[in-house]
Motif scaffolding. Sequence first.
Motif, PDB file in Angstrom:
ATOM      1  N   HIS A  69      37.642  34.525  35.875  1.00  0.00           N
ATOM      2  CA  HIS A  69      38.737  35.497  36.013  1.00  0.00           C
ATOM      3  C   HIS A  69      38.310  36.866  35.481  1.00  0.00           C
ATOM      4  O   HIS A  69      38.545  37.894  36.130  1.00  0.00           O
ATOM      5  CB  HIS A  69      39.980  34.990  35.274  1.00  0.00           C
ATOM      6  N   THR A  91      49.888  37.839  35.253  1.00  0.00           N
ATOM      7  CA  THR A  91      48.923  37.166  36.110  1.00  0.00           C
ATOM      8  C   THR A  91      49.163  35.663  36.047  1.00  0.00           C
ATOM      9  O   THR A  91      49.563  35.135  35.008  1.00  0.00           O
ATOM     10  CB  THR A  91      47.463  37.532  35.742  1.00  0.00           C
ATOM     11  N   HIS A  92      48.967  34.992  37.171  1.00  0.00           N
ATOM     12  CA  HIS A  92      49.078  33.535  37.268  1.00  0.00           C
ATOM     13  C   HIS A  92      47.774  33.041  37.878  1.00  0.00           C
ATOM     14  O   HIS A  92      47.472  33.352  39.034  1.00  0.00           O
ATOM     15  CB  HIS A  92      50.264  33.126  38.140  1.00  0.00           C
ATOM     16  N   ILE A  93      47.021  32.270  37.102  1.00  0.00           N
ATOM     17  CA  ILE A  93      45.673  31.843  37.500  1.00  0.00           C
ATOM     18  C   ILE A  93      45.693  30.363  37.886  1.00  0.00           C
ATOM     19  O   ILE A  93      46.246  29.533  37.148  1.00  0.00           O
ATOM     20  CB  ILE A  93      44.676  32.070  36.346  1.00  0.00           C
ATOM     21  N   TYR A 142      44.593  33.721  42.147  1.00  0.00           N
ATOM     22  CA  TYR A 142      45.518  34.242  41.150  1.00  0.00           C
ATOM     23  C   TYR A 142      46.314  35.394  41.710  1.00  0.00           C
ATOM     24  O   TYR A 142      45.929  36.027  42.686  1.00  0.00           O
ATOM     25  CB  TYR A 142      44.825  34.591  39.829  1.00  0.00           C
TER      26      TYR A 142
END
Length: 154
Positions: A69, A91-93, A142
Amino acid sequence: MTDRTAPLGMGFTWQQLRPGQRFRTFGRTVTEHDLMGFVALTGMQEPLFVDATHAGALGARPVPGALTHALIEGMVLAGMAHGTGLALLETHIRPLAPVRVGDTIHAEIEVTEIRPTSQGGRAVVRSAIRVLNQREERVMDYDATRLIRGDDTA
């Protein structure tokens, strides 16, 4: 040269972006030095990451998802938001597959939403980012929500 001369490498203002717009970063090979520097900096001293003879469930020489990331965020920022990005808001990973030392990763970015803020000169910009390896396999997805400045001359 005047103050209005645009610097090379400047990112996009929110007015230069539109939903559906797509970008692709250059590729970057993940090195042993990247892995060792990252685990030393973060304290992620797991045998999985620091013992080259260890092959756990993910196989040999995987790198932390956080490193993947971070490397991609560096490429995205350098190409899209350098000098115009004001904040990473959310953020969404979602890691999908291991990235290993020696893999070359790149990202495909799609702008999904732009919302100008009540304070002029900036907007909330959402993007969907797909991270792929040298075989074009998706290794991470993401979503990122950023605050991006506007065009000062608009």
